[in-house]
Design a protein around this motif. Structure first.
Motif, PDB file in Angstrom:
ATOM      1  N   ASP A 296      -0.886  -9.486  19.744  1.00 47.34           N
ATOM      2  CA  ASP A 296      -2.637  -9.303  20.594  1.00 47.34           C
ATOM      3  C   ASP A 296      -3.569  -8.631  19.786  1.00 47.34           C
ATOM      4  OD1 ASP A 296      -0.823  -8.536  22.067  1.00 47.34           O
ATOM      5  OD2 ASP A 296      -2.204  -7.430  23.342  1.00 47.34           O
ATOM      6  N   LEU A 297      -3.042  -7.106  19.763  1.00 48.99           N
ATOM      7  CA  LEU A 297      -3.477  -6.266  19.156  1.00 48.99           C
ATOM      8  C   LEU A 297      -4.132  -6.266  17.485  1.00 48.99           C
ATOM      9  CD1 LEU A 297      -1.583  -3.069  19.949  1.00 48.99           C
ATOM     10  CD2 LEU A 297      -3.510  -3.961  21.200  1.00 48.99           C
ATOM     11  N   LEU A 298      -3.796  -6.937  17.031  1.00 49.13           N
ATOM     12  CA  LEU A 298      -4.155  -7.659  15.483  1.00 49.13           C
ATOM     13  C   LEU A 298      -5.482  -8.558  15.350  1.00 49.13           C
ATOM     14  CD1 LEU A 298      -0.415  -9.002  13.858  1.00 49.13           C
ATOM     15  CD2 LEU A 298      -1.468  -6.959  13.712  1.00 49.13           C
ATOM     16  N   LYS A 299      -5.725  -8.750  16.731  1.00 46.40           N
ATOM     17  CA  LYS A 299      -6.958  -9.620  16.642  1.00 46.40           C
ATOM     18  C   LYS A 299      -8.329  -8.653  16.978  1.00 46.40           C
ATOM     19  CE  LYS A 299      -5.067 -13.953  19.124  1.00 46.40           C
ATOM     20  NZ  LYS A 299      -5.152 -14.251  20.746  1.00 46.40           N
ATOM     21  N   SER A 300      -7.798  -7.328  17.665  1.00 41.09           N
ATOM     22  CA  SER A 300      -8.943  -6.473  16.947  1.00 41.09           C
ATOM     23  C   SER A 300      -9.454  -5.426  15.827  1.00 41.09           C
ATOM     24  CB  SER A 300      -9.234  -5.928  18.238  1.00 41.09           C
ATOM     25  OG  SER A 300      -7.760  -5.387  19.230  1.00 41.09           O
ATOM     26  N   SER A 301      -8.241  -5.568  15.402  1.00 38.06           N
ATOM     27  CA  SER A 301      -7.253  -4.563  14.669  1.00 38.06           C
ATOM     28  C   SER A 301      -8.191  -4.007  13.191  1.00 38.06           C
ATOM     29  CB  SER A 301      -6.353  -4.067  14.694  1.00 38.06           C
ATOM     30  OG  SER A 301      -5.626  -3.639  15.026  1.00 38.06           O
ATOM     31  N   ASN A 302      -8.502  -3.085  12.821  1.00 39.68           N
ATOM     32  CA  ASN A 302      -9.520  -3.410  11.656  1.00 39.68           C
ATOM     33  C   ASN A 302      -8.714  -3.156  10.097  1.00 39.68           C
ATOM     34  OD1 ASN A 302     -11.371  -2.674  10.133  1.00 39.68           O
ATOM     35  ND2 ASN A 302     -11.251  -0.445   9.558  1.00 39.68           N
ATOM     36  N   LEU A 303      -8.055  -4.399   9.444  1.00 39.93           N
ATOM     37  CA  LEU A 303      -7.309  -4.528   8.949  1.00 39.93           C
ATOM     38  C   LEU A 303      -7.680  -4.484   7.311  1.00 39.93           C
ATOM     39  CD1 LEU A 303      -5.797  -7.454  10.445  1.00 39.93           C
ATOM     40  CD2 LEU A 303      -4.859  -4.788  10.840  1.00 39.93           C
ATOM     41  N   THR A 304      -6.785  -3.800   6.135  1.00 35.42           N
ATOM     42  CA  THR A 304      -7.992  -4.255   5.003  1.00 35.42           C
ATOM     43  C   THR A 304      -7.521  -5.523   4.578  1.00 35.42           C
ATOM     44  OG1 THR A 304      -5.567  -3.296   4.604  1.00 35.42           O
ATOM     45  CG2 THR A 304      -7.527  -1.811   4.875  1.00 35.42           C
ATOM     46  N   GLU A 305      -8.012  -6.221   3.400  1.00 35.93           N
ATOM     47  CA  GLU A 305      -6.791  -7.025   2.812  1.00 35.93           C
ATOM     48  C   GLU A 305      -5.649  -7.083   2.489  1.00 35.93           C
ATOM     49  OE1 GLU A 305      -6.810 -11.333   1.838  1.00 35.93           O
ATOM     50  OE2 GLU A 305      -8.394 -10.102   2.752  1.00 35.93           O
ATOM     51  N   GLU A 306      -4.897  -6.313   1.567  1.00 35.56           N
ATOM     52  CA  GLU A 306      -4.259  -5.537   1.429  1.00 35.56           C
ATOM     53  C   GLU A 306      -3.134  -5.724   3.197  1.00 35.56           C
ATOM     54  OE1 GLU A 306      -1.819  -4.652  -0.869  1.00 35.56           O
ATOM     55  OE2 GLU A 306      -3.552  -5.862  -2.324  1.00 35.56           O
ATOM     56  N   ASP A 307      -3.496  -5.562   4.191  1.00 39.81           N
ATOM     57  CA  ASP A 307      -3.425  -6.399   5.028  1.00 39.81           C
ATOM     58  C   ASP A 307      -3.164  -7.491   5.914  1.00 39.81           C
ATOM     59  OD1 ASP A 307      -3.194  -2.759   6.232  1.00 39.81           O
ATOM     60  OD2 ASP A 307      -5.134  -3.176   6.950  1.00 39.81           O
ATOM     61  N   ARG A 308      -4.280  -8.234   5.148  1.00 32.36           N
ATOM     62  CA  ARG A 308      -4.462  -9.259   6.022  1.00 32.36           C
ATOM     63  C   ARG A 308      -3.025 -10.452   4.962  1.00 32.36           C
ATOM     64  NH1 ARG A 308      -8.546 -10.303   9.369  1.00 32.36           N
ATOM     65  NH2 ARG A 308      -9.699  -8.480   9.055  1.00 32.36           N
ATOM     66  N   LYS A 309      -2.909  -9.620   3.956  1.00 33.10           N
ATOM     67  CA  LYS A 309      -1.602 -10.285   2.379  1.00 33.10           C
ATOM     68  C   LYS A 309      -0.622 -10.037   2.499  1.00 33.10           C
ATOM     69  CE  LYS A 309      -0.595 -10.184  -1.949  1.00 33.10           C
ATOM     70  NZ  LYS A 309      -0.527  -9.289  -4.165  1.00 33.10           N
ATOM     71  N   PHE A 310      -0.459  -9.050   3.626  1.00 30.05           N
ATOM     72  CA  PHE A 310       1.368  -8.695   3.998  1.00 30.05           C
ATOM     73  C   PHE A 310       1.526  -9.381   4.977  1.00 30.05           C
ATOM     74  CE2 PHE A 310       4.236  -6.635   6.759  1.00 30.05           C
ATOM     75  CZ  PHE A 310       5.010  -5.750   5.459  1.00 30.05           C
ATOM     76  N   LEU A 311       0.356  -9.934   6.489  1.00 30.46           N
ATOM     77  CA  LEU A 311       0.548 -10.446   7.698  1.00 30.46           C
ATOM     78  C   LEU A 311       0.623 -11.755   6.859  1.00 30.46           C
ATOM     79  CD1 LEU A 311      -2.209  -8.540   9.911  1.00 30.46           C
ATOM     80  CD2 LEU A 311       0.858  -8.746   9.824  1.00 30.46           C
ATOM     81  N   ARG A 312       0.142 -12.875   6.198  1.00 30.83           N
ATOM     82  CA  ARG A 312      -0.227 -13.804   5.648  1.00 30.83           C
ATOM     83  C   ARG A 312       2.171 -14.281   5.767  1.00 30.83           C
ATOM     84  NH1 ARG A 312      -5.477 -13.450   3.446  1.00 30.83           N
ATOM     85  NH2 ARG A 312      -4.716 -12.433   1.828  1.00 30.83           N
ATOM     86  N   LEU A 313       2.379 -13.454   4.311  1.00 34.23           N
ATOM     87  CA  LEU A 313       3.686 -13.440   3.670  1.00 34.23           C
ATOM     88  C   LEU A 313       4.440 -13.164   4.883  1.00 34.23           C
ATOM     89  CD1 LEU A 313       3.667 -10.374   0.883  1.00 34.23           C
ATOM     90  CD2 LEU A 313       4.038 -13.277   0.698  1.00 34.23           C
ATOM     91  N   LEU A 314       4.780 -12.275   6.457  1.00 38.80           N
ATOM     92  CA  LEU A 314       5.146 -12.511   7.411  1.00 38.80           C
ATOM     93  C   LEU A 314       5.417 -13.974   8.071  1.00 38.80           C
ATOM     94  CD1 LEU A 314       4.158  -8.551   9.607  1.00 38.80           C
ATOM     95  CD2 LEU A 314       6.110 -10.088   7.424  1.00 38.80           C
ATOM     96  N   GLU A 315       3.729 -14.045   7.765  1.00 35.12           N
ATOM     97  CA  GLU A 315       3.950 -15.717   8.851  1.00 35.12           C
ATOM     98  C   GLU A 315       5.028 -17.125   7.396  1.00 35.12           C
ATOM     99  OE1 GLU A 315      -0.434 -16.294   8.736  1.00 35.12           O
ATOM    100  OE2 GLU A 315      -0.588 -14.513  10.785  1.00 35.12           O
ATOM    101  N   ALA A 316       4.275 -16.804   6.071  1.00 38.18           N
ATOM    102  CA  ALA A 316       4.997 -17.251   5.074  1.00 38.18           C
ATOM    103  C   ALA A 316       6.915 -17.685   5.172  1.00 38.18           C
ATOM    104  CB  ALA A 316       4.451 -17.600   3.852  1.00 38.18           C
ATOM    105  N   ASP A 317       6.925 -16.045   5.991  1.00 37.76           N
ATOM    106  CA  ASP A 317       8.411 -16.875   5.535  1.00 37.76           C
ATOM    107  C   ASP A 317       9.061 -16.942   6.789  1.00 37.76           C
ATOM    108  OD1 ASP A 317       8.895 -14.832   3.875  1.00 37.76           O
ATOM    109  OD2 ASP A 317       8.636 -13.028   4.428  1.00 37.76           O
ATOM    110  N   GLN A 318       8.014 -16.517   7.952  1.00 39.49           N
ATOM    111  CA  GLN A 318       8.678 -17.385   9.280  1.00 39.49           C
ATOM    112  C   GLN A 318       8.226 -19.338   9.111  1.00 39.49           C
ATOM    113  OE1 GLN A 318       5.494 -16.914  12.659  1.00 39.49           O
ATOM    114  NE2 GLN A 318       7.318 -16.281  14.489  1.00 39.49           N
ATOM    115  N   ASP A 319       8.154 -19.445   9.084  1.00 43.24           N
ATOM    116  CA  ASP A 319       7.649 -21.110   8.523  1.00 43.24           C
ATOM    117  C   ASP A 319       8.651 -21.384   7.439  1.00 43.24           C
ATOM    118  OD1 ASP A 319       5.440 -20.767   9.382  1.00 43.24           O
ATOM    119  OD2 ASP A 319       4.002 -21.103   8.423  1.00 43.24           O
TER     120      ASP A 319
END
Length: 245
Positions: free
Chosen positions: A222-245
């Motif tokens: 829930d904290l990620l929704k309001s965090s100040n994320l960079t494009e690098e951060d978002r890319k890393f999170l997308r990789l985490l989500e892809a690994d989960q799938d």
């Protein structure tokens, strides 16, 4: 920072204010804590501070008179009215952001309740902030007041030995904090991550950021929704989500 604490049990604060970071900050004169038993301001013969609720119901309600008079006494020679904070489960949830907001004030008044609660006129016409520690009820406001004093004090200059200590704390960056390790580098066969021993500070910073993102993603997404994320951060999170799938 000056804390004025209105409480029926000032003795509860003595140990808290005498040890560790709070004790050292008090010794250095970085914080001042005045404990005021508002019972002494009661105008009743037996110094009572509570009475039965109008309309019936269980429990006792704190009377407005002792608390209004106690605050009037405290602020008699104060040029600028400080925040007057009521501890109540009905208040705004306390957060690191709120602690940082309160740390800019040189003076806070903390109002600790007991019994069934406060006469509504205190809430409507005296306090400026209402703060809750969570969705549960405590027997009094003393523990929440200590939490506010501790979390606010550690943000003040010179209170922590290292002025950067709180910068990467959980919630300060909008994320949970990254893992920490210390000596020895191996204990019972458990090793410190090689990256932390590499001496390559740019890589270490990148690893720590990714670990903070990972920990937040796993435990408090829930904290990620309001965090100040960079494009690098978002890319890393997308990789985490892809690994989960």
């Amino acid at each position: 920072m000056r804390f004025d604490v209105l409480t029926l049990f000032p003795e509860m604060f003595h140990g808290f204010l005498s040890h560790s970071i709070m004790g050292k900050a008090k010794e250095k004169g970085l914080i001042e804590a005045n404990l005021i038993n508002f019972r002494q301001f009661s105008d009743s013969k037996h110094n009572t501070v509570d009475d039965t609720p109008y309309g019936g119901g269980g429990g006792m309600v704190l009377r407005p008179q002792p608390i209004f008079d106690a605050v009037d006494h405290l602020l008699e020679n104060v040029a600028e009215k400080p925040p007057i904070i009521m501890m109540t489960p009905q208040g705004e949830p306390f957060s690191q952001e709120k602690a940082e907001e309160l740390s800019i004030y040189p003076h806070l008044v903390l109002l600790c309740g007991h019994y069934e609660g406060f006469d509504e006129r205190i809430r409507q016409h005296l306090v400026t902030h209402e703060i809750s520690m969570g969705d549960y009820v405590l027997t009094g406001g003393e523990l929440p007041a200590m939490i506010i004093m501790d979390s606010v004090s550690r943000l003040l200059p010179d209170v922590l030995g290292n002025p950067m200590s709180h910068v990467d704390d959980s919630f300060s960056t909008g994320l949970l904090e990254y893992p920490h390790y210390t000596k020895p580098s191996e204990y019972r066969g458990l090793k410190v991550p090689d990256i932390l021993l590499s001496g390559h500070h740019a890589n270490i910073d990148k690893w720590r950021r990714e670990q903070a993102l990972l920990r937040t993603w796993e435990r408090r997404p829930d904290l990620l929704k309001s965090s100040n994320l960079t494009e690098e951060d978002r890319k890393f999170l997308r990789l985490l989500e892809a690994d989960q799938d």
